[in-house]
Every structure is written in C-alpha cells, then in structure tokens.
Design a protein around this motif. Sequence first.
Motif, PDB file in Angstrom:
ATOM      1  N   LEU A 122      18.226 -20.746  43.722  1.00 37.94           N
ATOM      2  CA  LEU A 122      19.386 -19.852  43.719  1.00 37.94           C
ATOM      3  C   LEU A 122      18.951 -18.393  43.665  1.00 37.94           C
ATOM      4  O   LEU A 122      19.464 -17.543  44.402  1.00 37.94           O
ATOM      5  CB  LEU A 122      20.290 -20.179  42.538  1.00 37.94           C
ATOM      6  CG  LEU A 122      21.505 -19.267  42.338  1.00 37.94           C
ATOM      7  CD1 LEU A 122      22.477 -19.412  43.498  1.00 37.94           C
ATOM      8  CD2 LEU A 122      22.200 -19.576  41.012  1.00 37.94           C
ATOM      9  N   ASN A 123      17.994 -18.084  42.786  1.00 37.56           N
ATOM     10  CA  ASN A 123      17.519 -16.707  42.645  1.00 37.56           C
ATOM     11  C   ASN A 123      17.020 -16.145  43.968  1.00 37.56           C
ATOM     12  O   ASN A 123      17.389 -15.035  44.383  1.00 37.56           O
ATOM     13  CB  ASN A 123      16.392 -16.636  41.603  1.00 37.56           C
ATOM     14  CG  ASN A 123      16.872 -16.908  40.190  1.00 37.56           C
ATOM     15  OD1 ASN A 123      18.055 -16.773  39.877  1.00 37.56           O
ATOM     16  ND2 ASN A 123      15.948 -17.300  39.321  1.00 37.56           N
ATOM     17  N   THR A 125      17.512 -17.298  47.040  1.00 37.51           N
ATOM     18  CA  THR A 125      18.565 -17.277  48.046  1.00 37.51           C
ATOM     19  C   THR A 125      19.473 -16.070  47.863  1.00 37.51           C
ATOM     20  O   THR A 125      19.812 -15.364  48.829  1.00 37.51           O
ATOM     21  CB  THR A 125      19.386 -18.583  47.984  1.00 37.51           C
ATOM     22  OG1 THR A 125      18.509 -19.695  48.198  1.00 37.51           O
ATOM     23  CG2 THR A 125      20.488 -18.602  49.022  1.00 37.51           C
ATOM     24  N   GLN A 126      19.871 -15.798  46.625  1.00 43.98           N
ATOM     25  CA  GLN A 126      20.748 -14.654  46.379  1.00 43.98           C
ATOM     26  C   GLN A 126      20.041 -13.322  46.612  1.00 43.98           C
ATOM     27  O   GLN A 126      20.691 -12.320  46.938  1.00 43.98           O
ATOM     28  CB  GLN A 126      21.306 -14.722  44.953  1.00 43.98           C
ATOM     29  CG  GLN A 126      22.323 -15.841  44.761  1.00 43.98           C
ATOM     30  CD  GLN A 126      22.969 -15.821  43.391  1.00 43.98           C
ATOM     31  OE1 GLN A 126      22.389 -15.338  42.421  1.00 43.98           O
ATOM     32  NE2 GLN A 126      24.172 -16.359  43.302  1.00 43.98           N
TER      33      GLN A 126
END
Length: 257
Positions: A122-123, A125-126
């Motif tokens: 997630l980190n 990707t964001q």
Amino acid sequence: MGRLAGQTVFITGASAGIGASCARHFAEEHCNLVLTARRLERLEELRAELLAQYPEIQVHVVALDVTKRADVFAVVDALPEAFKNVDVLVNNAGLSLGLDHLLDVSEESVNIMFDTNVKGLLNVTQAIVPAMKQRGKGHIINIGSVAGKQAYAGGSIYCATKHAVEAMSQALTQELVNTPLRVTLVAPGLVQTEFSVVRFHGNQDKADSVYKGLDPLTGDDIAEVVVFAASRPPHVQINDILVYPTQQASVFHIHRN
C-alpha cells in the motif's frame, strides 16, 4: 527494440529471488530500473552486473524498507530526474514466517507479515501511482500467491495477507478503469527462491524439503510472466495470472517423484 525499451521500472524486494529476476529481464528489454530492497550491497552488485551487460540502460539503487511509510515517500520524492516518471511498478517485496497454526502464531510474526505484504504494498502504491494517474500512463504489477486464492493449515496469516493483495489488486483495477493505467496480479505456486529460507528462519534443509521431488518454478519463470504482461499493447490488460509448476495443481495437489 520492444515496447518496453526506455521505460522506467520500479521494483521492490529486488535484491534476490523474483525481484532480482525481474530486474534482469526488464534490463534485457532495455528498461531503466529503480531497484529497492533492504540489502543495499546486494542491489549494488546487481546494478554492476546489469550495467556491464546492458551499458545503454540506467539503474538507480536505494535501500528501502517498504514497511516504513515515511521512508517510502521520501525515496520516491528523491528519485533522480531521469527516474521520476515510473512506467511500471512491480510490488514484489513480501515474506512468510513459519508454519504456526492460527492459535499459536506470534504477534510479532503477524505484524511483520501484514506490515510487509499488505501495508508495504500500500505504501509504495500510494507513493507512486498518483503520478502515474496524473500522467495518464502506468502499470502496477503485484506479486501475489496461490496462497491468496487458497488458504492452508499453518499459513493462516500469510494467506490472509496474500488474500488482501488479491483484493487490493481487484479493487485498484476497478478504481482505475476510467484511466489508461493497468493492474496485473501474478500469483505463483511453488517457486524456489529465498522465500522458504526466510519462512523457516534460515533452516536450509527445511527450506529445500518444500521443493523435494518436483521441478519447481524459478524466479526467472515468474519474471518472464511479469515482463510479458507489461509488454502487451496499451489496450490489453492481463489482470490475474495463476502460475504453477507442472507438478502442482493447487495448494493441496502436488505430485512428488
């Protein structure tokens, strides 16, 4: 020159296994590479190898622990100008710890697996995908697992994290459907890399036993699939790929000689 020549590929967990194989295969396609992992020395060795073989490409290496959100954003913000426009993101960093049953798995192991496999993905990707969306160009390739499709005893937490990767990939595909961006999930079966060595805390004999009696997949096998997906024409999105060795039919069906 193929479709990928000159594109910039950002790979997490690139110091070994599938990540290092992806680096080699994308380099063969004349891509420029951003290689990240916790082990900088390994990355520097890989960079020297790739530049010796493909002097026309550019390779940027940086130590990165994907679980540290602020560090992830700082690394992405500090990318040299030549690497800022990431065309392909390969979310490869991930691990499993032990085969403890759900009632026995430690809180530390749970946190490490979720922090790396889910929050780490997630980190990154964001940190990267908003700029892809703004440019109207990009491809996110998440390395999942058959464990994200079938749970098994002793793998409850690892399977849960890979189910999460699958759900995040499916949701992201839907969220980006009105853009030119593409999302691909690659879910391997048995791949012989450092994965099992890490799972069994460095016990090489135990790790080797996982692949005994069969011809498992290699990191190169998965890298070839990743590059194939990335090199399709812009209107083609290969969304979900399950890859087994020939002697595997599911988590539970493995033929050993």
